[in-house]
Design a protein around this motif. Structure first.
Motif, PDB file in Angstrom:
ATOM      1  N   ASP A  19       0.699  -1.103   0.055  1.00  0.00           N
ATOM      2  CA  ASP A  19      -0.010  -0.098  -0.040  1.00  0.00           C
ATOM      3  C   ASP A  19       0.781   1.152  -0.019  1.00  0.00           C
ATOM      4  O   ASP A  19       0.743   2.255  -0.389  1.00  0.00           O
ATOM      5  N   GLU A  20       1.849   1.140   0.563  1.00  0.00           N
ATOM      6  CA  GLU A  20       2.960   2.357   0.639  1.00  0.00           C
ATOM      7  C   GLU A  20       3.448   2.703  -0.607  1.00  0.00           C
ATOM      8  O   GLU A  20       3.720   3.821  -1.088  1.00  0.00           O
ATOM      9  N   LEU A  21       3.563   1.825  -1.579  1.00  0.00           N
ATOM     10  CA  LEU A  21       4.093   2.149  -2.836  1.00  0.00           C
ATOM     11  C   LEU A  21       2.882   2.561  -3.806  1.00  0.00           C
ATOM     12  O   LEU A  21       2.945   3.468  -4.540  1.00  0.00           O
ATOM     13  N   ILE A  22       1.780   2.179  -3.689  1.00  0.00           N
ATOM     14  CA  ILE A  22       0.514   2.511  -4.162  1.00  0.00           C
ATOM     15  C   ILE A  22       0.348   4.101  -4.004  1.00  0.00           C
ATOM     16  O   ILE A  22      -0.013   4.780  -4.632  1.00  0.00           O
ATOM     17  N   GLY A  23       0.525   4.250  -2.566  1.00  0.00           N
ATOM     18  CA  GLY A  23       0.155   5.582  -2.287  1.00  0.00           C
ATOM     19  C   GLY A  23       0.949   6.916  -2.685  1.00  0.00           C
ATOM     20  O   GLY A  23       0.853   7.698  -3.196  1.00  0.00           O
ATOM     21  N   LYS A  24       2.393   6.431  -2.531  1.00  0.00           N
ATOM     22  CA  LYS A  24       3.582   7.256  -2.739  1.00  0.00           C
ATOM     23  C   LYS A  24       3.835   7.269  -4.322  1.00  0.00           C
ATOM     24  O   LYS A  24       4.054   8.517  -4.829  1.00  0.00           O
ATOM     25  N   ALA A  25       4.008   6.087  -4.793  1.00  0.00           N
ATOM     26  CA  ALA A  25       4.324   6.253  -6.250  1.00  0.00           C
ATOM     27  C   ALA A  25       3.206   6.028  -7.124  1.00  0.00           C
ATOM     28  O   ALA A  25       3.254   6.059  -8.371  1.00  0.00           O
ATOM     29  N   LYS A  26       2.139   6.279  -6.501  1.00  0.00           N
ATOM     30  CA  LYS A  26       0.924   6.022  -7.546  1.00  0.00           C
ATOM     31  C   LYS A  26       0.783   4.681  -8.461  1.00  0.00           C
ATOM     32  O   LYS A  26       0.279   4.710  -9.554  1.00  0.00           O
ATOM     33  N   ILE A  75       7.293 -27.721  -5.714  1.00  0.00           N
ATOM     34  CA  ILE A  75       7.599 -26.597  -4.987  1.00  0.00           C
ATOM     35  C   ILE A  75       6.710 -25.416  -4.815  1.00  0.00           C
ATOM     36  O   ILE A  75       5.981 -25.236  -5.660  1.00  0.00           O
ATOM     37  N   THR A  76       6.363 -25.437  -3.500  1.00  0.00           N
ATOM     38  CA  THR A  76       5.167 -24.180  -3.388  1.00  0.00           C
ATOM     39  C   THR A  76       5.711 -23.051  -2.587  1.00  0.00           C
ATOM     40  O   THR A  76       6.688 -22.914  -1.864  1.00  0.00           O
ATOM     41  N   VAL A  77       5.125 -21.955  -2.508  1.00  0.00           N
ATOM     42  CA  VAL A  77       5.543 -20.598  -1.944  1.00  0.00           C
ATOM     43  C   VAL A  77       4.513 -20.362  -0.929  1.00  0.00           C
ATOM     44  O   VAL A  77       3.151 -20.376  -0.762  1.00  0.00           O
ATOM     45  N   ASP A  78       4.986 -20.112   0.400  1.00  0.00           N
ATOM     46  CA  ASP A  78       4.003 -19.748   1.546  1.00  0.00           C
ATOM     47  C   ASP A  78       4.053 -18.209   1.432  1.00  0.00           C
ATOM     48  O   ASP A  78       4.850 -17.520   1.936  1.00  0.00           O
ATOM     49  N   SER A  79       3.056 -17.769   1.011  1.00  0.00           N
ATOM     50  CA  SER A  79       2.736 -16.479   0.982  1.00  0.00           C
ATOM     51  C   SER A  79       3.118 -15.588   2.414  1.00  0.00           C
ATOM     52  O   SER A  79       3.229 -14.381   2.369  1.00  0.00           O
ATOM     53  N   ALA A  80       2.816 -16.204   3.315  1.00  0.00           N
ATOM     54  CA  ALA A  80       2.823 -15.783   4.863  1.00  0.00           C
ATOM     55  C   ALA A  80       4.378 -15.469   5.163  1.00  0.00           C
ATOM     56  O   ALA A  80       4.928 -14.564   5.930  1.00  0.00           O
ATOM     57  N   LYS A  81       5.364 -16.163   4.307  1.00  0.00           N
ATOM     58  CA  LYS A  81       6.723 -16.192   4.718  1.00  0.00           C
ATOM     59  C   LYS A  81       7.448 -15.321   3.676  1.00  0.00           C
ATOM     60  O   LYS A  81       8.857 -15.187   3.651  1.00  0.00           O
ATOM     61  N   ARG A  82       6.888 -14.812   2.583  1.00  0.00           N
ATOM     62  CA  ARG A  82       7.635 -14.101   1.542  1.00  0.00           C
ATOM     63  C   ARG A  82       8.138 -12.752   2.229  1.00  0.00           C
ATOM     64  O   ARG A  82       7.832 -12.407   3.353  1.00  0.00           O
ATOM     65  N   ARG A  83       9.205 -12.370   1.575  1.00  0.00           N
ATOM     66  CA  ARG A  83      10.172 -11.053   2.049  1.00  0.00           C
ATOM     67  C   ARG A  83       9.328  -9.906   1.949  1.00  0.00           C
ATOM     68  O   ARG A  83       8.681  -9.821   0.894  1.00  0.00           O
ATOM     69  N   GLN A  84       9.264  -9.090   2.810  1.00  0.00           N
ATOM     70  CA  GLN A  84       8.545  -7.692   2.493  1.00  0.00           C
ATOM     71  C   GLN A  84       9.691  -6.880   2.400  1.00  0.00           C
ATOM     72  O   GLN A  84      10.808  -6.754   2.908  1.00  0.00           O
ATOM     73  N   PRO A  85       9.179  -5.782   1.467  1.00  0.00           N
ATOM     74  CA  PRO A  85      10.365  -4.785   1.212  1.00  0.00           C
ATOM     75  C   PRO A  85      10.548  -4.076   2.173  1.00  0.00           C
ATOM     76  O   PRO A  85       9.873  -3.818   3.392  1.00  0.00           O
TER      77      PRO A  85
END
Length: 85
Positions: A19-26, A75-85
């Motif tokens: 949401d931060e990028l959506i708000g700041k960078a549109k 191989i699957t991705v656990d979206s809860a464990k993904r890296r946050q920027p």
């Protein structure tokens, strides 16, 4: 990176723009429609492919039917464990 890209594809499918990028960078959010275009609809349009016809051809293929056995990708991705920027 060597190997199948399943984890990258699944990671992108679950990714949302913070949401931060959506708000700041549109930036606009990556909707399912936008992701479908990124994953193939743009190329289908460029090569004048009828997606429904291509899908029917693939779904009738023996290898597709054998693979469409309900077994998840290795191989699957656990979206809860993904890296946050």
């Amino acid at each position: 990176m060597i190997g199948p890209p399943h984890w990258q594809i699944q990671g992108f499918q679950t990714y949302t723009i913070p949401d931060e990028l959506i708000g700041k960078a549109k930036y606009q959010q990556l909707t399912p429609e936008v992701k479908r275009k990124i994953f193939g609809e743009n190329v289908a349009r460029l090569f004048s492919l009828d997606i429904k016809k291509v899908r029917q051809g693939v779904e009738g293929d023996l290898l597709y039917k054998l693979r469409n056995d309900g077994v998840t990708l290795p191989i699957t991705v656990d979206s809860a464990k993904r890296r946050q920027p």
